[in-house]
Design a protein around this motif. Structure first.
Motif, PDB file in Angstrom:
ATOM      1  N   LYS A   1       0.836  -1.196   0.000  1.00 45.01           N
ATOM      2  CA  LYS A   1       0.000   0.000   0.000  1.00 45.01           C
ATOM      3  C   LYS A   1       0.872   1.248   0.000  1.00 45.01           C
ATOM      4  O   LYS A   1       1.987   1.244   0.524  1.00 45.01           O
ATOM      5  CB  LYS A   1      -0.891   0.016   1.238  1.00 45.01           C
ATOM      6  N   VAL A   2       0.301   2.276  -0.563  1.00 44.54           N
ATOM      7  CA  VAL A   2       0.993   3.560  -0.598  1.00 44.54           C
ATOM      8  C   VAL A   2       0.942   4.181   0.798  1.00 44.54           C
ATOM      9  O   VAL A   2      -0.107   4.224   1.432  1.00 44.54           O
ATOM     10  CB  VAL A   2       0.322   4.517  -1.613  1.00 44.54           C
ATOM     11  N   LYS A   3       2.106   4.629   1.283  1.00 42.87           N
ATOM     12  CA  LYS A   3       2.160   5.374   2.546  1.00 42.87           C
ATOM     13  C   LYS A   3       1.897   6.838   2.206  1.00 42.87           C
ATOM     14  O   LYS A   3       2.415   7.358   1.219  1.00 42.87           O
ATOM     15  CB  LYS A   3       3.551   5.226   3.180  1.00 42.87           C
ATOM     16  N   LYS A   4       1.064   7.470   3.028  1.00 47.00           N
ATOM     17  CA  LYS A   4       0.748   8.876   2.770  1.00 47.00           C
ATOM     18  C   LYS A   4       1.033   9.726   3.992  1.00 47.00           C
ATOM     19  O   LYS A   4       0.853   9.296   5.117  1.00 47.00           O
ATOM     20  CB  LYS A   4      -0.720   9.024   2.368  1.00 47.00           C
ATOM     21  N   VAL A   5       1.456  10.927   3.728  1.00 50.34           N
ATOM     22  CA  VAL A   5       1.656  11.930   4.768  1.00 50.34           C
ATOM     23  C   VAL A   5       0.799  13.134   4.367  1.00 50.34           C
ATOM     24  O   VAL A   5       0.959  13.672   3.267  1.00 50.34           O
ATOM     25  CB  VAL A   5       3.144  12.331   4.884  1.00 50.34           C
ATOM     26  N   ARG A   6      -0.136  13.482   5.244  1.00 52.92           N
ATOM     27  CA  ARG A   6      -1.104  14.552   4.951  1.00 52.92           C
ATOM     28  C   ARG A   6      -1.796  14.317   3.601  1.00 52.92           C
ATOM     29  O   ARG A   6      -2.036  15.240   2.837  1.00 52.92           O
ATOM     30  CB  ARG A   6      -0.426  15.915   4.990  1.00 52.92           C
ATOM     31  N   GLY A   7      -2.074  13.049   3.300  1.00 50.52           N
ATOM     32  CA  GLY A   7      -2.803  12.717   2.077  1.00 50.52           C
ATOM     33  C   GLY A   7      -1.958  12.670   0.817  1.00 50.52           C
ATOM     34  O   GLY A   7      -2.467  12.456  -0.271  1.00 50.52           O
TER      35      GLY A   7
ATOM     36  N   PRO B   1       1.204  10.878  -1.312  1.00 50.75           N
ATOM     37  CA  PRO B   1       2.023   9.659  -1.338  1.00 50.75           C
ATOM     38  C   PRO B   1       3.471   9.930  -0.939  1.00 50.75           C
ATOM     39  O   PRO B   1       4.068  10.921  -1.360  1.00 50.75           O
ATOM     40  CB  PRO B   1       1.958   9.211  -2.800  1.00 50.75           C
ATOM     41  N   LYS B   2       3.995   9.042  -0.062  1.00 52.38           N
ATOM     42  CA  LYS B   2       5.395   9.158   0.352  1.00 52.38           C
ATOM     43  C   LYS B   2       5.903   7.745   0.634  1.00 52.38           C
ATOM     44  O   LYS B   2       6.010   7.322   1.777  1.00 52.38           O
ATOM     45  CB  LYS B   2       5.537  10.043   1.586  1.00 52.38           C
ATOM     46  N   GLY B   3       6.146   6.999  -0.448  1.00 50.92           N
ATOM     47  CA  GLY B   3       6.662   5.647  -0.304  1.00 50.92           C
ATOM     48  C   GLY B   3       5.555   4.609  -0.237  1.00 50.92           C
ATOM     49  O   GLY B   3       4.412   4.870  -0.623  1.00 50.92           O
ATOM     50  N   PHE B   4       5.914   3.432   0.281  1.00 52.08           N
ATOM     51  CA  PHE B   4       4.934   2.353   0.379  1.00 52.08           C
ATOM     52  C   PHE B   4       5.232   1.478   1.579  1.00 52.08           C
ATOM     53  O   PHE B   4       6.311   1.532   2.153  1.00 52.08           O
ATOM     54  CB  PHE B   4       4.893   1.508  -0.909  1.00 52.08           C
TER      55      PHE B   4
END
Length: 150
Positions: A34-40, A42-45
């Protein structure tokens, strides 16, 4: 120059070391990354779980080859997981998909039309249960790090 493309007629299917002719086959992988998100944003997985399932459709003659395994095991649920490989090679290239530890589960046990004109087809599905998982042309789907110590 025209090169023959890879098609369904080019595949040989082996359950263990026994060749079986299939009407239709599929190997599906579910990759839970899954995609990692910061404040909505995408920032990595992030790695997640993986699953794979094999589905084969067999005519009656080839269904009987699997039936032999059920008879030897004493029941359908008694069949131990087995490896299935799909092999094909043409001038355009090869495709070899191996699924390890497939746990056979009957799906469509009976499928026919009373008016005739079509043969009986049995569908067998099987989740992949081995950490060897799936190999495509000899290359494992999972990383060495994922299967370490399993």
């Amino acid at each position: 120059m025209t090169v023959k493309a890879l098609g369904g007629k080019d595949f040989d299917c082996f359950i263990g070391d026994k060749m079986v002719h299939v009407i239709e086959a599929s190997v599906k992988i579910t990759d839970g990354r899954k995609v990692k998100k910061v404040r909505g944003i995408p920032k990595g997985f992030i790695d997640g779980p993986v699953d794979a399932e094999v589905t084969i459709k067999l005519d009656h003659e080839n269904f009987l080859l699997v039936q032999e395994q059920a008879s030897s095991a004493g029941s359908w649920k008694g069949i131990e997981p087995f490896d299935i490989s799909f092999l094909a090679e043409v001038d355009a290239g090869k495709k070899n998909v191996e699924a390890f530890g497939v746990l056979p589960q009957l799906d469509d046990v009976l499928s026919f039309k009373a008016e005739g004109g079509e043969e009986d087809v049995t569908t067998i599905k099987g989740p992949v249960t081995s950490s060897d998982f799936i190999k495509i042309n000899g290359t494992p789907y999972l990383t060495e790090d994922e299967v370490r110590d399993l």
